[in-house]
Design a protein around this motif. Structure first.
Motif, PDB file in Angstrom:
ATOM      1  N   ASP A 232       1.036  -1.265   0.014  1.00 32.92           N
ATOM      2  CA  ASP A 232       0.199   0.057   0.004  1.00 32.92           C
ATOM      3  C   ASP A 232       0.677   1.245   0.081  1.00 32.92           C
ATOM      4  O   ASP A 232       0.503   2.099  -0.727  1.00 32.92           O
ATOM      5  CB  ASP A 232      -0.875  -0.009   1.428  1.00 32.92           C
ATOM      6  CG  ASP A 232      -1.997  -1.199   1.290  1.00 32.92           C
ATOM      7  OD1 ASP A 232      -2.263  -1.631   0.043  1.00 32.92           O
ATOM      8  OD2 ASP A 232      -2.708  -1.437   2.369  1.00 32.92           O
ATOM      9  N   SER A 233       1.863   1.237   0.865  1.00 33.43           N
ATOM     10  CA  SER A 233       2.721   2.345   0.805  1.00 33.43           C
ATOM     11  C   SER A 233       3.665   2.653  -0.294  1.00 33.43           C
ATOM     12  O   SER A 233       3.552   3.626  -1.201  1.00 33.43           O
ATOM     13  CB  SER A 233       3.627   2.441   2.215  1.00 33.43           C
ATOM     14  OG  SER A 233       4.286   1.512   2.196  1.00 33.43           O
ATOM     15  N   VAL A 234       4.678   1.652  -0.444  1.00 35.29           N
ATOM     16  CA  VAL A 234       5.497   1.953  -1.425  1.00 35.29           C
ATOM     17  C   VAL A 234       4.943   1.783  -2.948  1.00 35.29           C
ATOM     18  O   VAL A 234       4.955   2.396  -3.907  1.00 35.29           O
ATOM     19  CB  VAL A 234       6.615   0.793  -1.438  1.00 35.29           C
ATOM     20  CG1 VAL A 234       7.594   0.758  -2.634  1.00 35.29           C
ATOM     21  CG2 VAL A 234       7.261   0.926   0.126  1.00 35.29           C
ATOM     22  N   GLY A 235       3.900   0.845  -2.851  1.00 30.83           N
ATOM     23  CA  GLY A 235       3.152   0.767  -4.392  1.00 30.83           C
ATOM     24  C   GLY A 235       2.425   2.042  -4.779  1.00 30.83           C
ATOM     25  O   GLY A 235       2.326   2.333  -5.988  1.00 30.83           O
ATOM     26  N   HIS A 236       1.806   2.704  -3.802  1.00 35.59           N
ATOM     27  CA  HIS A 236       1.132   4.014  -4.092  1.00 35.59           C
ATOM     28  C   HIS A 236       2.243   4.940  -4.503  1.00 35.59           C
ATOM     29  O   HIS A 236       2.094   5.630  -5.840  1.00 35.59           O
ATOM     30  CB  HIS A 236       0.378   4.505  -3.077  1.00 35.59           C
ATOM     31  CG  HIS A 236      -0.245   5.860  -3.231  1.00 35.59           C
ATOM     32  ND1 HIS A 236      -1.258   5.984  -3.803  1.00 35.59           N
ATOM     33  CD2 HIS A 236       0.373   7.179  -2.763  1.00 35.59           C
ATOM     34  CE1 HIS A 236      -1.562   7.524  -3.850  1.00 35.59           C
ATOM     35  NE2 HIS A 236      -0.529   7.922  -3.180  1.00 35.59           N
ATOM     36  N   ALA A 237       3.471   5.060  -3.770  1.00 32.50           N
ATOM     37  CA  ALA A 237       4.224   6.102  -4.015  1.00 32.50           C
ATOM     38  C   ALA A 237       4.846   5.751  -5.602  1.00 32.50           C
ATOM     39  O   ALA A 237       5.196   6.646  -6.583  1.00 32.50           O
ATOM     40  CB  ALA A 237       5.352   5.976  -3.195  1.00 32.50           C
TER      41      ALA A 237
END
Length: 430
Positions: A232-237
């Motif tokens: 969720d965090s790295v994928g969105h970025a």
């Protein structure tokens, strides 16, 4: 090809003298060595019955000391650490499958009882085989060498008179070799019995299996949680950075101002993602010595920044927040932020260039609801937005987050749009 009889003899010799048999023999001798302190204590107890001078000369006295020492060994085997030491010895020397033996100390009464039975058997059989291993080889060596002593004229070598008979001189080497084979056979049999009984006496109890299953479930839950946070965090970025870099590349020659804004947005996104990554790893990192970690993002502190970065990536977002994020339980606020982040990531990846996204975060009675809608590209009305090679984990992670909080998740196409609706109960949350 070797004759069948030769192969059969080789197999039988391997059973008696092969590597596995030798290692099990060593295991039995180890049991005999462990039995010695208990035998000494037993000799102190039975010594007055036989007299000090006859204790080590009488075979009956020695058997009595051995019989008294074994119950003492069974009592000391009730300590929890006896099983790990026994299991380690069995794994190293008895050729028993690792998965058939228990891990850790014996904690239940049944496990301690079975461990005591194993320890007593190990020391008992080990003491017998150790005694035979000490007594028989010298005796067999003398018998094998007896004809040579006779030839050299040494007819009296401390052997009983019967060994001076001519027929016994001829049979003595055969008896000596047979006694060595019998010793190997006894050791192989005793070692095989211990190896066969080890899974029953040192194997996991139902409580051990349950504890192991709980540990595996806990490890799997931790890994799944880390995977969700990273996705969720790295994928969105990465999705936002990819779109920003792509847009900047297209207008590089005629709109340098937009390129500067895109590069600034990329810098801000990556810097913030490093902080989020530290927070994600801090979920699993033990405290005390590792230093402070960045706080996990929540609706109360990070929703505005998330919307700003998403819009800077070229995705129009209309957001309605009909709830006070600061009044939400911290756990709900954190998981709701990740759910919103995943919804916007899916829209960035699959919603099409410039496709608007409608986001609503509202209080619905005792629940917090998160609803995100975005148009699907033409020709994909019946396709999940995360269905791609190596993908498909985003919506699963959202469903897991909702389920762990006692909520529910619904996602699917409807009239050319993709709709994600998540319900998170507030009641009972810490």
């Amino acid at each position: 090809m070797r004759p069948r009889a030769t192969v059969l003899v080789g197999r039988r010799a391997d059973v008696l003298f092969g590597r596995r048999a030798r290692r099990r023999w060593i295991h039995l001798i180890l049991g005999g060595a462990l039995a010695m302190p208990y035998v000494f204590v037993g000799s102190v107890i039975v010594g007055p019955l036989f007299g000090d001078s006859g204790l080590f000369e009488s075979f009956g006295a020695q058997l009595s000391a051995f019989a008294v020492g074994l119950p003492l060994a069974a009592v000391t085997a009730l300590f929890p650490l006896t099983r790990p030491m026994s299991v380690a010895a069995v794994r190293a020397l008895c050729a028993v499958p690792d998965d058939s033996l228990a891990e850790g100390p014996a904690r239940s009464r049944a496990a301690r009882g079975r461990t005591a039975a194993w320890f007593t058997l190990h020391l008992g059989l080990g003491g017998v085989i150790s005694g035979m291993s000490l007594a028989l080889p010298p005796f067999a060596g003398v018998l094998i060498a007896l004809p040579f002593f006779v030839v050299l004229g040494e007819s009296r070598i401390g052997m009983p008179g019967v060994f001076g008979e001519p027929w016994m001189v001829v049979l003595a080497p055969v008896i000596g070799v047979a006694s060595l084979v019998a010793l190997a056979a006894c050791a192989a049999t005793a070692g095989g019995l211990l190896a066969r009984w080890a899974p029953d006496l040192l194997g996991p109890t139902p409580a051990d299996r349950l504890a192991a299953a709980e540990r595996r479930a806990a490890d799997l839950a931790v890994r799944n949680r880390l995977a969700r946070e990273l996705h969720d965090s790295v994928g969105h970025a990465l999705s936002a950075v990819t779109l920003q870099a792509s847009a900047a590349r297209r207008v590089l020659d005629h709109d340098p101002e937009f390129v500067r804004e895109a590069l600034a947005a990329i810098e801000d996104t990556t810097r913030r993602t490093v902080g989020e990554l530290d927070a994600v790893l801090g979920v699993l990192r033990e405290t005390g010595g590792s230093g402070p970690t960045a706080p996990a993002p929540t609706l109360a502190t990070d929703l505005d920044g998330l919307l700003h970065r998403t819009r800077a990536a070229g995705l129009p977002v209309s957001a309605t927040v009909d709830a006070d994020p600061t009044a939400l339980p911290p756990l709900v606020s954190r998981e709701a932020y990740r759910i919103v982040q995943e919804a916007l990531s899916n829209a960035l990846r699959h919603g099409g260039a410039g496709a608007p996204v409608s986001l609503r975060v509202t209080l619905d009675g005792p629940d917090l609801t998160v609803t995100a809608e975005n148009p699907l590209p033409s020709g994909s009305a019946d396709r999940r937005p995360d269905r791609r090679p190596g993908g498909g984990h985003g919506l699963r992670g959202v469903a897991d987050r909702a389920r762990l909080l006692g909520g529910a998740c619904e996602a699917g196409p409807a009239s050319g749009t993709w709709r994600l609706h998540v319900r998170l109960p507030l009641k009972g949350q810490p």
